[in-house]
Write a protein that holds these residues in place. Structure first.
Motif, short mmCIF file in Angstrom:
data_model
loop_
_atom_site.label_atom_id
_atom_site.label_comp_id
_atom_site.label_asym_id
_atom_site.label_seq_id
_atom_site.Cartn_x
_atom_site.Cartn_y
_atom_site.Cartn_z
N GLY A 72 21.37 19.11 12.42
CA GLY A 72 19.58 19.00 11.21
C GLY A 72 19.14 19.60 10.82
O GLY A 72 19.56 21.19 11.19
N SER A 73 17.68 19.73 9.81
CA SER A 73 17.52 21.03 9.48
C SER A 73 16.07 21.73 10.10
O SER A 73 15.87 22.33 10.28
CB SER A 73 16.26 20.82 8.59
N GLN A 74 16.54 20.89 11.48
CA GLN A 74 15.01 21.32 12.24
C GLN A 74 16.36 22.51 13.28
O GLN A 74 15.30 23.57 13.86
CB GLN A 74 15.07 21.18 13.12
N ILE A 77 15.18 25.52 11.22
CA ILE A 77 13.44 25.53 11.26
C ILE A 77 13.38 26.82 12.20
O ILE A 77 12.05 27.31 11.89
CB ILE A 77 12.65 24.34 11.30
N VAL A 131 6.36 21.41 2.12
CA VAL A 131 7.60 21.24 2.72
C VAL A 131 6.87 20.27 0.99
O VAL A 131 6.26 19.03 0.82
CB VAL A 131 6.95 19.36 4.02
N ASN A 135 5.33 15.53 4.26
CA ASN A 135 5.45 14.50 5.16
C ASN A 135 4.07 15.33 5.99
O ASN A 135 4.00 15.92 6.27
CB ASN A 135 6.69 14.65 5.60
N ASP A 163 11.28 23.32 2.12
CA ASP A 163 11.61 21.87 3.21
C ASP A 163 11.83 20.86 2.33
O ASP A 163 10.76 19.91 2.38
CB ASP A 163 11.27 21.84 4.08
N ALA A 165 13.16 17.73 3.04
CA ALA A 165 13.50 16.49 3.29
C ALA A 165 13.64 15.11 3.13
O ALA A 165 14.32 14.33 3.36
CB ALA A 165 13.38 17.13 5.03
N PHE A 166 12.52 15.17 2.64
CA PHE A 166 12.14 13.44 1.66
C PHE A 166 12.90 13.73 0.20
O PHE A 166 12.23 13.06 -0.73
CB PHE A 166 10.67 13.34 1.74
N SER A 189 18.10 17.53 4.73
CA SER A 189 18.03 16.63 5.80
C SER A 189 19.70 15.31 5.38
O SER A 189 19.34 14.79 4.37
CB SER A 189 17.07 16.62 6.23
N ARG A 200 21.99 14.49 13.49
CA ARG A 200 22.00 15.70 13.25
C ARG A 200 22.66 16.92 12.27
O ARG A 200 23.20 17.52 12.94
CB ARG A 200 21.95 16.32 14.76
N VAL A 201 22.02 15.96 11.15
CA VAL A 201 23.21 17.38 10.26
C VAL A 201 21.53 17.16 9.28
O VAL A 201 21.23 16.91 8.13
CB VAL A 201 24.44 16.23 9.55
C1 LIG Z 1 9.44 17.68 6.29
C2 LIG Z 1 10.63 17.45 7.76
N1 LIG Z 1 11.66 17.82 8.25
C3 LIG Z 1 12.77 18.66 8.38
C4 LIG Z 1 12.20 17.45 10.16
C5 LIG Z 1 14.06 17.18 10.59
O1 LIG Z 1 15.15 16.56 10.13
P1 LIG Z 1 15.87 16.69 11.14
O2 LIG Z 1 15.94 17.79 11.95
O3 LIG Z 1 16.73 15.12 11.29
O4 LIG Z 1 16.78 16.86 9.47
C6 LIG Z 1 11.66 15.98 9.87
C7 LIG Z 1 11.96 15.31 10.55
O5 LIG Z 1 11.33 14.51 10.65
C8 LIG Z 1 10.63 16.03 9.20
O6 LIG Z 1 9.77 15.30 9.19
#
Ligand SMILES: Cc1ncc(COP(=O)(O)O)c(C=O)c1O
Length: 331
Positions: A72-74, A77, A131, A135, A163, A165-166, A189, A200-201
């Motif tokens: 995951g990007s988590q 992060i 981001v 988000n 980031d 992710a979206f 993400s 979780r990728v």
């Molecule tokens: C803006 C943003 N970045 C990163 C994540 C983490 O995503 P993941 O770890 O599933 O890639 C989220 C999850 O809600 C998010 O909203």
């Protein structure tokens, strides 16, 4: 622990509504994600290998060779802040709260910045984290602006962390193809557009020295075998991706229109969620939850984020619930 969307079990218990009866709109995860086939037993049984095709699929999908898969990007992060000496870090606010949390945890001095404060803050920052699209607000940043900020930070050894992710629905706005420029770190993400949040990728797109340090920190097998397998196939499925972009464009507009029709002040969003700043967000969240619909509430500033309904019956259910809550509010 920070609060996230998707806490359906806790909501089910609190409101005494069975898990299966909820409509979960509390995340920005695509409700009609990539259709996951049965995973071969060998994928569960063997150790993941880095030459299984995932990295190659990512080169084609992201348009860069500078990608490192993470859990995951988590995972990125949480780890990126450990790769720098404590410094001054500007983080867009409101935004995904894990960023500020992770940099603070690692001992950095974090400044929360509104969109219109970012540019002026650059000169005093070592790192800027944002981001794009944001988000929960949906705020967007032009690639030229971000590339300019990246250059100014990199001159002093600084980083720009974007980031994305979206971003999958609007790849033309991505900085992915610029990954490799000094100081630029792009996070992607598989959890949102592809709807594979549980796999979780994610990917970190950045210059090789930084990727190597991140990889070293994360250790071997950071993404599990089934996660790698499913992500590789989803990244390669261009027909699904193209059809989904069109479908999500329509669904995103439909959700914004529906919320506006119920006089909710939609202020922004992406195809996967809509953002509504709302002083009485707590009332709306509770009233919707009593009707078995979970939405995400933010407190600073107060507001609600609505994710996309999937099935037609979910759309109808949301429409009825919004009318019911509006009537209850007026009583
Ligand atoms: C803006 C943003 N970045 C990163 C994540 C983490 O995503 P993941 O770890 O599933 O890639 C989220 C999850 O809600 C998010 O909203």
């Amino acid at each position: 622990m920070l609060e996230h969307g998707g806490g359906l079990r806790a909501a089910a218990q609190r409101y005494g509504i069975a898990l299966k009866d909820w409509l979960d709109l509390s995340t920005g995860v695509n409700p009609q994600g990539w259709p996951v086939p049965a995973v071969p037993a060998s994928v569960w049984q063997r150790l993941p290998e880095t030459d299984d095709g995932l990295e190659t699929a990512a080169v084609d999908y992201y348009g860069t060779r500078q990608g490192l898969p993470t859990a995951g990007s988590q995972a990125a992060i949480q780890t990126l802040p450990l790769l720098r000496e404590p410094g001054r870090v500007g983080v867009l606010n409101p935004s995904y709260a894990e960023h500020a949390h992770a940099w603070r945890q690692a001992g950095h001095q974090v400044e929360l910045l509104a969109v219109d404060e970012l540019e002026a803050a650059l000169a005093r920052l070592d790192v800027l984290v944002l981001v794009n699209p944001n988000n929960p607000t949906g705020a967007r940043f032009a690639p030229e602006t971000l590339l300019d900020w990246r250059a100014r930070l990199a001159m002093r050894g600084g980083w720009l962390v974007v980031d994305e992710a979206f971003m999958d629905a609007t790849p033309q706005d991505s900085l992915a193809v610029h990954a490799g420029l000094p100081g630029l770190i792009v996070l992607r993400s598989l959890g949102k557009f592809f709807g594979l949040a549980g796999a979780r990728v994610g990917f970190t797109l950045a210059e090789s020295t930084l990727r190597d340090r991140l990889c070293d920190h994360l250790g071997p097998w950071t993404v599990n075998g089934p996660g790698r397998w499913v992500a590789m196939q989803a990244l390669k499925d261009q027909a699904w991706q193209a059809a989904m972009r069109t479908r999500l464009d329509q669904a995103g507009s439909r959700l914004a229109d529906l919320l506006k029709r119920h006089r909710l002040p939609v202020a922004g969003g992406t195809v996967l969620f809509q953002w509504i700043p709302l002083p009485d967000a707590a009332f709306w969240q509770d009233a919707l939850a009593r009707r078995g619909i979970l939405v995400r509430r933010f407190t600073d500033p107060p507001g609600l984020r609505f994710g996309l309904p999937g099935a037609e019956s979910d759309w109808r259910r949301l429409e009825l619930a919004l009318a019911g809550v509006r009537a209850e509010r007026l009583r």
